[in-house]
Scaffold this motif. Structure first.
Motif, PDB file in Angstrom:
ATOM      1  N   ASP A 295       0.830  -1.204   0.000  1.00  0.00           N
ATOM      2  CA  ASP A 295       0.000   0.000   0.000  1.00  0.00           C
ATOM      3  C   ASP A 295       0.867   1.257   0.000  1.00  0.00           C
ATOM      4  N   ALA A 296       1.912   1.291   0.845  1.00  0.00           N
ATOM      5  CA  ALA A 296       2.744   2.498   0.925  1.00  0.00           C
ATOM      6  C   ALA A 296       4.106   2.162   1.479  1.00  0.00           C
ATOM      7  N   VAL A 297       5.094   2.901   0.983  1.00  0.00           N
ATOM      8  CA  VAL A 297       6.463   2.838   1.506  1.00  0.00           C
ATOM      9  C   VAL A 297       6.909   4.268   1.791  1.00  0.00           C
ATOM     10  N   ARG A 307       0.504  -3.828   4.070  1.00  0.00           N
ATOM     11  CA  ARG A 307      -0.842  -4.291   3.710  1.00  0.00           C
ATOM     12  C   ARG A 307      -0.957  -4.221   2.196  1.00  0.00           C
ATOM     13  N   PHE A 308      -2.018  -4.848   1.674  1.00  0.00           N
ATOM     14  CA  PHE A 308      -2.106  -5.001   0.225  1.00  0.00           C
ATOM     15  C   PHE A 308      -3.532  -4.769  -0.265  1.00  0.00           C
ATOM     16  N   ASP A 358      -3.776  -8.767   4.448  1.00  0.00           N
ATOM     17  CA  ASP A 358      -2.608  -8.466   5.271  1.00  0.00           C
ATOM     18  C   ASP A 358      -1.388  -9.196   4.718  1.00  0.00           C
ATOM     19  N   ALA A 359      -0.271  -9.099   5.420  1.00  0.00           N
ATOM     20  CA  ALA A 359       0.982  -9.659   4.923  1.00  0.00           C
ATOM     21  C   ALA A 359       0.947 -11.175   4.808  1.00  0.00           C
ATOM     22  N   GLY A 361      -1.707 -12.749   3.699  1.00  0.00           N
ATOM     23  CA  GLY A 361      -2.716 -13.082   2.704  1.00  0.00           C
ATOM     24  C   GLY A 361      -4.110 -13.240   3.270  1.00  0.00           C
ATOM     25  N   GLU A 362      -4.298 -12.846   4.534  1.00  0.00           N
ATOM     26  CA  GLU A 362      -5.616 -12.936   5.158  1.00  0.00           C
ATOM     27  C   GLU A 362      -6.410 -11.665   4.879  1.00  0.00           C
ATOM     28  N   THR A 363      -7.711 -11.821   4.740  1.00  0.00           N
ATOM     29  CA  THR A 363      -8.561 -10.684   4.415  1.00  0.00           C
ATOM     30  C   THR A 363      -8.708  -9.758   5.611  1.00  0.00           C
ATOM     31  N   ILE A 364      -8.462  -8.467   5.398  1.00  0.00           N
ATOM     32  CA  ILE A 364      -8.688  -7.474   6.451  1.00  0.00           C
ATOM     33  C   ILE A 364      -9.718  -6.418   6.025  1.00  0.00           C
TER      34      ILE A 364
END
Length: 397
Positions: A295-297, A307-308, A358-359, A361-364
């Motif tokens: 998402d951001a760096v 996060r993704f 999340d990192a 691969g789980e849905t957040i």
């Protein structure tokens, strides 16, 4: 983005994209269309809409473009009908001054909430994007007038006359100018040129691009900031250090498109800088989502948000498609690998798709935001333009 594990058989990606256009997209379309009242903004984790929620201009205008974009390719009568209905619903957001309010009630009536009457430059860009695309399917003097009125409203009400920087909204409150409206007005002007071949749109695109890069591009890092201060200076840390990978890729894609449309070679260095920054630390190097865009760096490349979201993956695919067409020998493999990862992580086993993982691969964020389909559809059609996989099939004549 690493160069390992980046190839996937073309048959795999072709099958994934074919299934999306054959099954996933029609099912999603059927779920989000709310009769004559536009589309629902969100589908929940079960794939159902909130029947009490209002309608935002962002979701409605993006969907107008999405429907029009796909209708142009397929010429499917049902898709054209859906686009026509969506254009009519978007018009209900239009105010007397030519701007468009932010939100309506579910049935398209005014809510009475003053906050919903606010007009935002970011959201208005998608009105223009949708209108210029729809006008190429059913051209009319009325739509052409709306297009010019939309542009005039931006210039009159939402542009700083001294700098050309876009105001975030028409509230007259002091806020940090954002790069995002500039990027999407740039996109809309380039699309208008594609649709009309009228040189004024290339000029308008170049003007907005020049302003966006002048105020938001950081030459030291080769990256774009999200916001600047009200007096047009870089934000202090930590906010001023934040960089969204999706936006680095999206600007790179748009700059590549302008270079192609206008025959420019002077934009290449900026494209390379943006993609170089993104590839330096913007993609997960390990773990279940290896290869996915963060998402951001920070401006230094350190991960700020591990996060993704779904949409940055689509923007990376678009940028890779452009790099492939510019001769990058590894871009195709990267794009295909990311497509496979995207469908596996955000789509498989879902009623539609989910918005964020999340990192591990789980849905957040489990909802399917209707406005995100714009990102998905363009990523897939840009990949098709690059020859990676097929477009949605054309309707038989």
């Amino acid at each position: 983005m690493t160069q390992t594990d980046t190839s996937s058989p073309i048959g795999d990606t072709t099958a994934l994209v074919t299934a999306f256009w054959r099954d996933t997209f029609p099912h999603w379309r059927a779920q989000v269309i709310d009769g004559p009242h536009g589309v629902f903004d969100v589908l929940d984790v079960t794939g159902k809409p909130d029947l009490d929620a209002g309608k935002t201009l962002l979701a409605q205008a993006r969907t107008l473009f999405t429907f029009a974009h796909i209708a142009q390719i397929t010429r499917e009568p049902a898709m054209i009908d859906a686009t026509r209905a969506q254009a009519a619903f978007v018009d209900l957001f239009r105010r007397a001054d030519g701007l468009y309010r932010a939100k309506l009630a579910r049935d398209g009536t005014v809510t009475g909430n003053p906050q919903d009457e606010v007009a935002r430059s970011y959201e208005l860009s998608f009105v223009l994007l949708g209108l210029v695309t729809w006008n190429q399917i059913e051209t009319s003097a009325e739509t052409e007038a709306l297009i010019e009125a939309c542009w005039a409203a931006l210039q009159t009400h939402l542009t700083d006359p001294d700098t050309g920087v876009l105001r975030n909204d028409d509230t007259k409150t002091v806020s940090n100018p954002a790069q995002n409206p500039h990027m999407h007005w740039y996109e809309a002007c380039l699309q208008a040129y594609r649709m009309t071949r009228d040189g004024k749109w290339l000029t308008r695109a170049a003007d907005i691009r020049t302003i966006g890069l002048r105020y938001f591009f950081d030459t030291d890092s080769g990256s774009l900031a999200e916001f600047i201060t009200p007096d047009y200076r870089p934000l202090p840390a930590p906010d001023g250090l934040r960089r969204e990978i999706g936006h680095q890729c999206e600007w790179a894609w748009l700059l590549s498109e302008e270079a192609h449309l206008a025959g420019r070679t002077d934009l290449t260095a900026t494209v390379n800088a943006l993609m170089g920054f993104a590839e330096q630390g913007g993609f997960a190097a390990q773990g279940p989502l290896k290869g996915a865009a963060y998402d951001a760096v920070s401006v230094s490349g350190a991960v700020m948000e591990n996060r993704f979201l779904l949409w940055p993956q689509t923007e990376a695919i678009k940028a890779l498609a452009a790099r492939h067409m510019a001769g990058d020998p590894v871009a195709e493999g990267r794009a295909k690998a990311l497509l496979v990862l995207m469908f596996a992580g955000w789509f498989d086993g879902r009623p539609a798709f989910v918005n964020q993982l999340d990192a591990q691969g789980e849905t957040i964020w489990p909802e399917a935001l209707t406005r995100v389909m714009y990102h998905i559809a363009v990523a897939l059609t840009e990949g098709a333009r690059a020859g990676f996989w097929p477009n949605p099939p054309a309707h038989p004549a």
